[in-house]
Design a protein around this motif. Sequence first.
Motif, PDB file in Angstrom:
ATOM      1  N   LEU A 160      23.000  44.062  40.423  1.00 35.51           N
ATOM      2  CA  LEU A 160      23.886  42.655  39.623  1.00 35.51           C
ATOM      3  C   LEU A 160      24.483  43.706  38.309  1.00 35.51           C
ATOM      4  O   LEU A 160      26.312  43.596  38.542  1.00 35.51           O
ATOM      5  CB  LEU A 160      22.973  41.423  39.266  1.00 35.51           C
ATOM      6  CG  LEU A 160      22.284  41.174  39.999  1.00 35.51           C
ATOM      7  CD1 LEU A 160      21.080  40.009  39.274  1.00 35.51           C
ATOM      8  CD2 LEU A 160      23.754  40.143  40.891  1.00 35.51           C
ATOM      9  N   LYS A 161      24.411  44.749  38.075  1.00 36.39           N
ATOM     10  CA  LYS A 161      25.106  45.649  37.148  1.00 36.39           C
ATOM     11  C   LYS A 161      26.327  46.036  37.375  1.00 36.39           C
ATOM     12  O   LYS A 161      26.920  45.916  37.432  1.00 36.39           O
ATOM     13  CB  LYS A 161      23.856  46.869  36.103  1.00 36.39           C
ATOM     14  CG  LYS A 161      23.523  45.702  35.208  1.00 36.39           C
ATOM     15  CD  LYS A 161      22.555  46.995  34.639  1.00 36.39           C
ATOM     16  CE  LYS A 161      21.807  46.873  33.779  1.00 36.39           C
ATOM     17  NZ  LYS A 161      20.745  48.017  33.301  1.00 36.39           N
ATOM     18  N   GLU A 162      25.837  46.288  38.632  1.00 34.33           N
ATOM     19  CA  GLU A 162      27.002  46.921  39.524  1.00 34.33           C
ATOM     20  C   GLU A 162      27.813  45.985  40.468  1.00 34.33           C
ATOM     21  O   GLU A 162      29.308  46.825  40.560  1.00 34.33           O
ATOM     22  CB  GLU A 162      26.436  47.886  40.335  1.00 34.33           C
ATOM     23  CG  GLU A 162      27.517  49.887  41.485  1.00 34.33           C
ATOM     24  CD  GLU A 162      26.636  50.231  41.998  1.00 34.33           C
ATOM     25  OE1 GLU A 162      27.156  50.617  43.201  1.00 34.33           O
ATOM     26  OE2 GLU A 162      24.898  50.180  42.428  1.00 34.33           O
ATOM     27  N   HIS A 163      27.601  45.702  41.340  1.00 30.60           N
ATOM     28  CA  HIS A 163      28.286  44.782  41.691  1.00 30.60           C
ATOM     29  C   HIS A 163      28.611  42.922  41.959  1.00 30.60           C
ATOM     30  O   HIS A 163      29.691  42.784  42.000  1.00 30.60           O
ATOM     31  CB  HIS A 163      27.375  44.030  43.505  1.00 30.60           C
ATOM     32  CG  HIS A 163      26.948  44.929  44.021  1.00 30.60           C
ATOM     33  ND1 HIS A 163      27.649  45.585  44.574  1.00 30.60           N
ATOM     34  CD2 HIS A 163      25.903  45.664  44.051  1.00 30.60           C
ATOM     35  CE1 HIS A 163      27.332  46.453  45.758  1.00 30.60           C
ATOM     36  NE2 HIS A 163      26.383  46.708  44.921  1.00 30.60           N
ATOM     37  N   ILE A 164      27.922  42.625  40.264  1.00 29.63           N
ATOM     38  CA  ILE A 164      28.896  41.492  39.761  1.00 29.63           C
ATOM     39  C   ILE A 164      29.679  41.621  39.568  1.00 29.63           C
ATOM     40  O   ILE A 164      30.507  40.131  39.218  1.00 29.63           O
ATOM     41  CB  ILE A 164      27.398  40.596  39.128  1.00 29.63           C
ATOM     42  CG1 ILE A 164      27.363  39.241  38.626  1.00 29.63           C
ATOM     43  CG2 ILE A 164      27.583  41.254  37.695  1.00 29.63           C
ATOM     44  CD1 ILE A 164      26.183  37.899  37.934  1.00 29.63           C
ATOM     45  N   GLY A 165      30.962  42.683  38.823  1.00 30.50           N
ATOM     46  CA  GLY A 165      31.960  42.407  38.648  1.00 30.50           C
ATOM     47  C   GLY A 165      32.666  42.462  38.856  1.00 30.50           C
ATOM     48  O   GLY A 165      34.039  42.016  39.379  1.00 30.50           O
ATOM     49  N   LYS A 166      32.420  41.989  40.812  1.00 35.21           N
ATOM     50  CA  LYS A 166      33.016  41.724  42.067  1.00 35.21           C
ATOM     51  C   LYS A 166      33.746  40.795  42.296  1.00 35.21           C
ATOM     52  O   LYS A 166      34.165  39.847  42.897  1.00 35.21           O
ATOM     53  CB  LYS A 166      32.403  42.399  43.063  1.00 35.21           C
ATOM     54  CG  LYS A 166      32.516  44.392  43.133  1.00 35.21           C
ATOM     55  CD  LYS A 166      31.786  44.343  44.070  1.00 35.21           C
ATOM     56  CE  LYS A 166      31.101  45.884  44.261  1.00 35.21           C
ATOM     57  NZ  LYS A 166      30.749  46.388  45.325  1.00 35.21           N
ATOM     58  N   PHE A 167      32.660  40.177  41.648  1.00 28.43           N
ATOM     59  CA  PHE A 167      32.853  38.053  42.010  1.00 28.43           C
ATOM     60  C   PHE A 167      34.027  37.806  40.589  1.00 28.43           C
ATOM     61  O   PHE A 167      33.461  37.845  39.524  1.00 28.43           O
ATOM     62  CB  PHE A 167      32.107  37.162  41.856  1.00 28.43           C
ATOM     63  CG  PHE A 167      30.969  37.613  42.373  1.00 28.43           C
ATOM     64  CD1 PHE A 167      31.323  37.646  44.587  1.00 28.43           C
ATOM     65  CD2 PHE A 167      29.418  37.910  41.925  1.00 28.43           C
ATOM     66  CE1 PHE A 167      29.741  37.901  44.595  1.00 28.43           C
ATOM     67  CE2 PHE A 167      28.260  38.784  42.626  1.00 28.43           C
ATOM     68  CZ  PHE A 167      29.014  38.610  44.196  1.00 28.43           C
ATOM     69  N   LYS A 168      35.163  37.459  40.931  1.00 27.79           N
ATOM     70  CA  LYS A 168      36.246  37.343  40.232  1.00 27.79           C
ATOM     71  C   LYS A 168      35.955  36.081  39.661  1.00 27.79           C
ATOM     72  O   LYS A 168      36.382  35.379  38.140  1.00 27.79           O
ATOM     73  CB  LYS A 168      37.700  36.997  40.755  1.00 27.79           C
ATOM     74  CG  LYS A 168      38.102  37.980  41.547  1.00 27.79           C
ATOM     75  CD  LYS A 168      39.626  38.151  42.478  1.00 27.79           C
ATOM     76  CE  LYS A 168      39.884  39.047  43.141  1.00 27.79           C
ATOM     77  NZ  LYS A 168      41.311  39.204  43.721  1.00 27.79           N
ATOM     78  N   ASN A 169      35.619  34.902  39.848  1.00 31.07           N
ATOM     79  CA  ASN A 169      35.357  33.735  39.146  1.00 31.07           C
ATOM     80  C   ASN A 169      33.701  33.413  38.082  1.00 31.07           C
ATOM     81  O   ASN A 169      32.682  34.477  39.213  1.00 31.07           O
ATOM     82  CB  ASN A 169      34.374  32.316  40.292  1.00 31.07           C
ATOM     83  CG  ASN A 169      34.656  31.177  39.930  1.00 31.07           C
ATOM     84  OD1 ASN A 169      33.914  30.766  39.171  1.00 31.07           O
ATOM     85  ND2 ASN A 169      35.329  30.362  40.056  1.00 31.07           N
ATOM     86  N   LYS A 170      33.291  33.277  36.906  1.00 29.45           N
ATOM     87  CA  LYS A 170      32.912  33.620  36.477  1.00 29.45           C
ATOM     88  C   LYS A 170      31.241  32.759  36.826  1.00 29.45           C
ATOM     89  O   LYS A 170      31.019  32.875  37.044  1.00 29.45           O
ATOM     90  CB  LYS A 170      33.226  33.213  34.019  1.00 29.45           C
ATOM     91  CG  LYS A 170      34.115  34.660  33.896  1.00 29.45           C
ATOM     92  CD  LYS A 170      34.715  34.149  32.620  1.00 29.45           C
ATOM     93  CE  LYS A 170      35.712  35.536  32.049  1.00 29.45           C
ATOM     94  NZ  LYS A 170      36.133  35.002  30.995  1.00 29.45           N
ATOM     95  N   ALA A 171      32.162  31.269  36.633  1.00 26.93           N
ATOM     96  CA  ALA A 171      30.640  30.542  36.953  1.00 26.93           C
ATOM     97  C   ALA A 171      30.241  31.267  37.994  1.00 26.93           C
ATOM     98  O   ALA A 171      28.771  30.881  38.148  1.00 26.93           O
ATOM     99  CB  ALA A 171      31.428  29.145  37.199  1.00 26.93           C
ATOM    100  N   HIS A 172      30.572  31.838  38.995  1.00 27.64           N
ATOM    101  CA  HIS A 172      30.437  31.717  40.842  1.00 27.64           C
ATOM    102  C   HIS A 172      29.594  33.298  40.324  1.00 27.64           C
ATOM    103  O   HIS A 172      28.399  33.569  40.306  1.00 27.64           O
ATOM    104  CB  HIS A 172      31.224  32.654  41.572  1.00 27.64           C
ATOM    105  CG  HIS A 172      30.425  32.591  42.902  1.00 27.64           C
ATOM    106  ND1 HIS A 172      29.449  32.245  43.585  1.00 27.64           N
ATOM    107  CD2 HIS A 172      30.497  34.352  43.519  1.00 27.64           C
ATOM    108  CE1 HIS A 172      29.655  32.636  44.555  1.00 27.64           C
ATOM    109  NE2 HIS A 172      29.955  34.025  44.441  1.00 27.64           N
ATOM    110  N   ARG A 173      29.344  34.369  39.121  1.00 25.98           N
ATOM    111  CA  ARG A 173      28.568  35.520  38.487  1.00 25.98           C
ATOM    112  C   ARG A 173      27.721  34.446  38.083  1.00 25.98           C
ATOM    113  O   ARG A 173      26.468  35.797  38.334  1.00 25.98           O
ATOM    114  CB  ARG A 173      29.399  36.643  37.192  1.00 25.98           C
ATOM    115  CG  ARG A 173      30.938  37.513  38.152  1.00 25.98           C
ATOM    116  CD  ARG A 173      31.155  38.642  37.382  1.00 25.98           C
ATOM    117  NE  ARG A 173      31.612  37.776  36.613  1.00 25.98           N
ATOM    118  CZ  ARG A 173      33.298  37.449  36.186  1.00 25.98           C
ATOM    119  NH1 ARG A 173      34.145  37.975  37.305  1.00 25.98           N
ATOM    120  NH2 ARG A 173      33.860  37.776  34.969  1.00 25.98           N
TER     121      ARG A 173
END
Length: 202
Positions: free
Chosen positions: A56-69
């Motif tokens: 998650l630390k590495e990949h979650i930033g790839k999601f542009k939508n904060k709610a989706h993260r």
Amino acid sequence: MGLGGTATTTSAEARSKALSALKLLKEGRDPLVERRAAQMVEACKVGFGTFTDEYLKEHIGKFKNKAHRRQWAKTVQDYCASIRNVPLNAVDTEKVLKVLRPLWQATPETGAKVRGRIEAILDAAKAQDLYQVDNPARWKGHHKAVLPARQRLTRGHHAALPYDGLPIFITDLRGQVNSIAALALEFCILTVTRTGEILGAA
């Protein structure tokens, strides 16, 4: 047999690894088998939850939508608690089904998301040689044969209000004093604005 990429391994390290592999060969041992065994031991030390946190630390930033993260992290945290402390290579079909079955009929959309997220996490572990078997969370050719197909959401149209009933309806709306919802609905009727735009304006 790969000795590491040029971005992460120096020439000196590659030479050292090659010498170690040659030494094993001279002893009649297969360096690839030895390496896989070491990776299996390492994978047994890494729990699903620990690897998920790193993923998650590495990949979650790839999601542009904060709610989706937030949702991505929360679904894994809430629904995968039973396998969090399980070593990666011990996460099998039985354990994945234990997570999915309670969700599959009650909240099929959530169940499908959780399945997909477990699959993505285990795929990442496999790419790092921390997971050695076929992904037990995949749908095609695996869970598709075990779990029933999800029911598609069906949405019908609400019946239209007869035109001659509109004055009475508007009067009723205006009678709901201090109701933001009533004001928003009247605004929607008078301006033919999309509901999403009205909710966003509110």
